[in-house]
Design a protein around this motif. Structure first.
Motif, PDB file in Angstrom:
ATOM      1  N   SER A  44       0.848  -1.193   0.000  1.00 24.10           N
ATOM      2  CA  SER A  44       0.000   0.000   0.000  1.00 24.10           C
ATOM      3  C   SER A  44       0.881   1.240   0.000  1.00 24.10           C
ATOM      4  N   SER A  45       0.328   2.351  -0.456  1.00 23.50           N
ATOM      5  CA  SER A  45       1.053   3.611  -0.468  1.00 23.50           C
ATOM      6  C   SER A  45       0.073   4.746  -0.214  1.00 23.50           C
ATOM      7  N   LYS A  46       0.531   5.738   0.531  1.00 24.16           N
ATOM      8  CA  LYS A  46      -0.326   6.887   0.800  1.00 24.16           C
ATOM      9  C   LYS A  46      -0.492   7.742  -0.449  1.00 24.16           C
ATOM     10  N   ILE A  47       0.575   7.825  -1.238  1.00 21.92           N
ATOM     11  CA  ILE A  47       0.576   8.647  -2.450  1.00 21.92           C
ATOM     12  C   ILE A  47       1.102   7.818  -3.610  1.00 21.92           C
ATOM     13  N   VAL A  48       0.461   7.956  -4.768  1.00 22.13           N
ATOM     14  CA  VAL A  48       0.960   7.355  -6.007  1.00 22.13           C
ATOM     15  C   VAL A  48       1.159   8.478  -7.024  1.00 22.13           C
ATOM     16  N   ILE A  49       2.337   8.512  -7.639  1.00 22.23           N
ATOM     17  CA  ILE A  49       2.641   9.505  -8.668  1.00 22.23           C
ATOM     18  C   ILE A  49       2.928   8.771  -9.969  1.00 22.23           C
ATOM     19  N   ALA A  50       2.077   8.978 -10.965  1.00 21.45           N
ATOM     20  CA  ALA A  50       2.223   8.315 -12.264  1.00 21.45           C
ATOM     21  C   ALA A  50       3.013   9.203 -13.212  1.00 21.45           C
TER      22      ALA A  50
ATOM     23  N   LYS B  55      -3.897   8.681  -2.550  1.00 18.89           N
ATOM     24  CA  LYS B  55      -3.930   9.904  -3.340  1.00 18.89           C
ATOM     25  C   LYS B  55      -3.168   9.674  -4.640  1.00 18.89           C
ATOM     26  N   ILE B  56      -3.734  10.153  -5.742  1.00 18.58           N
ATOM     27  CA  ILE B  56      -3.143   9.903  -7.048  1.00 18.58           C
ATOM     28  C   ILE B  56      -2.774  11.224  -7.725  1.00 18.58           C
ATOM     29  N   TYR B  57      -1.532  11.290  -8.222  1.00 21.37           N
ATOM     30  CA  TYR B  57      -1.010  12.474  -8.887  1.00 21.37           C
ATOM     31  C   TYR B  57      -0.424  12.067 -10.234  1.00 21.37           C
ATOM     32  N   TYR B  58      -0.452  13.016 -11.161  1.00 15.14           N
ATOM     33  CA  TYR B  58       0.134  12.762 -12.480  1.00 15.14           C
ATOM     34  C   TYR B  58       1.247  13.759 -12.735  1.00 15.14           C
ATOM     35  N   SER B  59       2.419  13.243 -13.117  1.00 16.93           N
ATOM     36  CA  SER B  59       3.548  14.076 -13.490  1.00 16.93           C
ATOM     37  C   SER B  59       3.642  14.100 -15.014  1.00 16.93           C
ATOM     38  N   GLU B  60       3.242  15.213 -15.610  1.00 18.27           N
ATOM     39  CA  GLU B  60       3.238  15.361 -17.073  1.00 18.27           C
ATOM     40  C   GLU B  60       4.668  15.522 -17.573  1.00 18.27           C
ATOM     41  N   ARG B  61       5.077  14.615 -18.478  1.00 16.13           N
ATOM     42  CA  ARG B  61       6.462  14.633 -18.962  1.00 16.13           C
ATOM     43  C   ARG B  61       6.585  15.010 -20.434  1.00 16.13           C
ATOM     44  N   GLY B  62       5.481  15.148 -21.130  1.00 14.79           N
ATOM     45  CA  GLY B  62       5.555  15.393 -22.570  1.00 14.79           C
ATOM     46  C   GLY B  62       4.814  16.644 -22.996  1.00 14.79           C
TER      47      GLY B  62
END
Length: 363
Positions: free
Chosen positions: A85-91, A110-117
């Motif tokens: 399990s994880s408190k935060i996930v960063i895709a 909690k889910i976050y998205y790191s935009e790379r493109g």
């Protein structure tokens, strides 16, 4: 059940900016005392060292394409989340951000998205665009590399976002600036359509008419290698243009070059350009979306920009840079300041502050 503070999800499929960023950020957060994991799909080729206290979970996907592949990723990720399990996930990849948003509804992270493109890329015109418009406002937050990328989204996304640029892992005094540059134009990157090396090859074939002593070396490998070799041969440039496989000691290979060129059709915050600038190599980049190069380069001061995918403008700018070696030394000297403005410590502190702030909200 193994528990983490933050888990990064993506694809480790070799040398690439997103892979490097994901690994480096994971390492930095673990050094700062957080419990960190990386979940990689499809392949697990780590081009950079991953610290021992960063756990790596590899999910192998058998399906080759289409909706079956998406469902397999979802199901196998769900199975993994029954064990950890994880408190935060960063895709770090778009499709995975959607998959893990759906999984967050069940597993309560909690889910976050790191935009790379490039958020304006044509891949978002169809189903992906519809999914992005539907899901992104419901996600917990976003990390953008540039103001240009952030500006592509509605206020519902912007207000939940932060801008954290890529760092430079080169310190100001790591490499001595050469007093005599080699007659070489250099480029670095995967041999793919996005990197647009065919444009550079064609432009260079025109530039050599005025600069017969200069050669072009492109460091990289990829699916377009054979196509690029055919282009080089058809232009009669086999003795002037070299496709060189990636090398470990890349910085020493390129640091004495006359000009570095980034011809990409789109980039987030391009690591290759930042590294060339940090080495003091006079740099020329496409002014490509979503605007990363334009946020790094002040035209004529610490580098040069050419119109995106414009061969004539590339030729003109490259010829100008090769004809002004003394001026370029000053440009390269100014470019090295990126070692200070985008240092690893500054950028990783921003990542740490961001993640800790989100964790405090959970606690």
């Amino acid at each position: 059940m193994k528990q983490y503070d933050v888990m990064f999800v993506g694809h480790l499929h070799g040398f690439g900016g997103a892979e490097k960023s994901m690994i480096k950020v994971a390492n930095a957060l673990s050094i700062r005392g957080l419990r960190v994991a990386i979940v990689t799909f499809d392949e697990c080729i780590a081009p950079f060292d991953i610290l021992d206290n960063v756990d790596v979970h590899f999910i192998k996907i058998e399906s080759r394409r289409g909706i079956k592949r998406v469902f397999e990723r979802y199901n196998k990720a769900s199975f993994l989340l029954q064990k950890i399990s994880s408190k935060i996930v960063i895709a770090f990849w778009f499709q995975l951000s959607i998959i893990f948003y759906l999984l967050s509804l069940k597993y309560k992270f909690k889910i976050y998205y790191s935009e790379r493109g490039d958020p304006t890329d044509k891949e978002y015109l169809g189903l992906n665009g519809w999914m992005r418009k539907l899901v992104f406002p419901k996600m917990d937050g976003f990390i953008f590399q540039t103001r240009g990328a952030q500006s592509c989204f509605p206020e519902s996304v912007v207000k939940k976002s932060i801008i954290i640029p890529n760092p430079v892992y080169i310190k100001y005094d790591d490499y001595v600036t050469t007093k005599k540059r080699l007659p070489i134009v250099v480029a670095v990157g995967r041999l793919t359509h996005q990197k647009n090396f065919k444009l550079l090859i064609k432009a260079f074939a025109e530039v050599v008419v005025k600069f017969p002593a200069v050669n072009l070396v492109i460091y990289g490998d990829g699916v377009m290698k054979e196509d690029l070799l055919l282009t080089i041969n058809s232009l009669g440039m086999s003795k002037r243009i070299q496709l060189h496989e990636p090398v470990k000691d890349l910085f020493n290979e390129i640091k004495d070059s006359s000009v570095f060129v980034l011809p990409s059709l789109y980039e987030g915050m391009p690591n290759a350009l930042m590294e060339a600038m940090a080495l003091g190599v006079p740099s020329l980049s496409a002014d490509c979306p979503p605007g990363g190069p334009a946020e790094l380069i002040i035209e004529g001061y610490n580098g040069f920009l050419f119109k995106n995918n414009d061969e004539n403008d590339l030729i003109n700018k490259l010829e100008y840079m090769l004809s002004k070696p003394q001026e370029m030394e000053l440009v390269g000297f100014r470019a090295k300041n990126i070692c200070k403005t985008h240092s690893e410590e500054i950028v990783m502190n921003k990542w740490t502050d961001f993640v800790n702030k989100q964790l405090l909200c959970i606690r």
